[in-house]
Design an enzyme around this catalytic site. Sequence first.
Site, short mmCIF file in Angstrom:
data_model
loop_
_atom_site.label_atom_id
_atom_site.label_comp_id
_atom_site.label_asym_id
_atom_site.label_seq_id
_atom_site.Cartn_x
_atom_site.Cartn_y
_atom_site.Cartn_z
N TYR A 76 -22.29 -4.18 4.79
CA TYR A 76 -23.45 -5.53 4.61
C TYR A 76 -24.13 -5.59 3.80
CZ TYR A 76 -27.03 -7.67 8.41
OH TYR A 76 -27.33 -8.08 8.83
N LYS B 125 -25.69 -9.19 1.90
CA LYS B 125 -27.12 -9.54 1.78
C LYS B 125 -27.52 -9.57 0.73
CE LYS B 125 -26.54 -10.95 6.81
NZ LYS B 125 -26.66 -12.15 7.26
N SER C 50 -30.31 -13.74 6.12
CA SER C 50 -30.54 -12.77 4.99
C SER C 50 -31.17 -11.61 5.64
CB SER C 50 -31.03 -12.19 4.12
OG SER C 50 -30.87 -11.38 2.55
N SER C 51 -31.51 -10.11 5.82
CA SER C 51 -31.44 -8.76 5.92
C SER C 51 -32.26 -8.14 5.17
CB SER C 51 -30.05 -8.35 6.48
OG SER C 51 -30.84 -7.51 6.89
P1 NAP Z 1 -24.85 -11.70 16.47
O1 NAP Z 1 -25.95 -12.02 18.02
O2 NAP Z 1 -23.87 -11.28 17.02
O3 NAP Z 1 -24.41 -13.33 16.42
C1 NAP Z 1 -23.72 -14.21 14.97
C2 NAP Z 1 -23.34 -14.76 15.34
O4 NAP Z 1 -22.28 -15.08 14.33
C3 NAP Z 1 -22.96 -15.41 16.50
O5 NAP Z 1 -22.62 -16.52 16.86
C4 NAP Z 1 -21.02 -15.03 15.90
O6 NAP Z 1 -20.77 -16.27 16.63
C5 NAP Z 1 -21.31 -15.88 15.20
N1 NAP Z 1 -20.68 -15.69 13.76
C6 NAP Z 1 -19.56 -14.31 13.93
N2 NAP Z 1 -18.51 -14.87 12.74
C7 NAP Z 1 -18.72 -16.11 12.61
C8 NAP Z 1 -17.62 -18.03 11.44
N3 NAP Z 1 -16.11 -16.82 10.91
N4 NAP Z 1 -17.77 -18.07 12.21
C9 NAP Z 1 -19.39 -18.97 13.02
N5 NAP Z 1 -19.29 -17.83 13.23
C10 NAP Z 1 -19.68 -16.77 13.13
O7 NAP Z 1 -26.02 -11.04 15.83
P2 NAP Z 1 -27.27 -11.92 15.14
O8 NAP Z 1 -28.26 -10.29 14.93
O9 NAP Z 1 -28.05 -12.77 15.69
O10 NAP Z 1 -27.19 -12.07 13.73
C11 NAP Z 1 -27.60 -13.43 13.45
C12 NAP Z 1 -28.11 -13.08 11.50
O11 NAP Z 1 -29.44 -12.25 11.29
C13 NAP Z 1 -26.42 -12.25 10.57
O12 NAP Z 1 -26.80 -13.19 9.52
C14 NAP Z 1 -27.01 -11.39 10.89
O13 NAP Z 1 -26.75 -10.73 9.35
C15 NAP Z 1 -28.78 -11.44 10.55
N6 NAP Z 1 -29.81 -10.15 10.73
C16 NAP Z 1 -29.64 -9.76 12.38
C17 NAP Z 1 -30.25 -9.04 12.66
C18 NAP Z 1 -30.57 -8.45 13.34
O14 NAP Z 1 -31.54 -6.75 13.28
N7 NAP Z 1 -29.42 -8.34 14.90
C19 NAP Z 1 -31.09 -7.99 11.32
C20 NAP Z 1 -31.34 -8.82 9.62
C21 NAP Z 1 -30.47 -10.33 9.84
P3 NAP Z 1 -19.77 -15.29 18.37
O15 NAP Z 1 -20.40 -15.41 19.41
O16 NAP Z 1 -18.38 -16.30 18.26
O17 NAP Z 1 -18.62 -13.89 17.84
#
Ligand code: NAP
Length: 242
Positions: A165, A169, A141-142
């Site tokens: 977004y 979440k 989540s977030s």
């Molecule tokens: P990220 O580096 O952009 O990674 C996102 C991942 O999700 C990538 O592997 C992407 O694949 C994949 N994805 C997107 N659409 C998809 C689909 N339809 N089917 C399968 N995979 C898919 O972002 P991240 O920050 O690591 O995010 C991971 C999780 O953490 C997410 O749920 C995000 O909401 C959560 N989150 C992140 C933050 C932050 O600050 N970064 C904070 C809170 C929560 P592709 O490479 O193919 O696009």
Amino acid sequence: MTATKSAVVTGANKGIGREVARRLAADGFKVWLGARDGERGTKAATELRAEGLDVQWLEIDVTKEETVAKAASTIGSVSSHLDVLVNNAGVAINYDRPPSEQAMADIKATYEVNVFGPIRVTQAFLPLLLAAPAARVVMVSSYGGSIGRALDRASPSYSLNMLGYGSSKAALNAIMVCFAKELAPRRILVNAAAPGYTATDLNQHKGHRTVQQAAEIVVRLATLGADGPTGGYFDEKGPVPW
Ligand code: NAP
């Protein structure tokens, strides 16, 4: 059939998911590295295998029923069960636009991945999770899903107003609670993790946390003991306000 514990992490070709996959594999799991793109998925899996880890690419586009069903049947063909599912795949499409200007198409596309994706994937893997002695499901989540933080003037989340977004979440948190309640009698613990603002492609690397820090709470919830919580929403310091 194998006695090694197994885990599926969606969206694990990069970012937080990749680090979660690496950590679980380092803890001795056989990790199925979920990725929608074959090239990106095999590259990440190959890099992790080069570190001596048991990681294999598994094609999963969480928006595509057929890839999700095929992924579950692939695991079912080599194993009787699945111990851990981490629903990590997520998108944040034009998340910082004012609510009045957010395009409906962007909101729908966000919900397809962040809301319907984890429901689809969890339902598809449920027979394998139920066959495990004590499975764990983590919804990534977030803080953006916390209505409490969004309304708290003292919180860094107060100034954010992420209609698509944030609400996706919040919905994911509610979905997590539904699965947690249904699955508690079956020894499956289901929780949501708030990894914090992390430098990844999702936010053009503006986040101040590392993927190692972000993975901490996700891995902890994926490896809870039998007395662990279920139906909770946590960061590494404890419960996050709903
Ligand atoms: P990220 O580096 O952009 O990674 C996102 C991942 O999700 C990538 O592997 C992407 O694949 C994949 N994805 C997107 N659409 C998809 C689909 N339809 N089917 C399968 N995979 C898919 O972002 P991240 O920050 O690591 O995010 C991971 C999780 O953490 C997410 O749920 C995000 O909401 C959560 N989150 C992140 C933050 C932050 O600050 N970064 C904070 C809170 C929560 P592709 O490479 O193919 O696009």
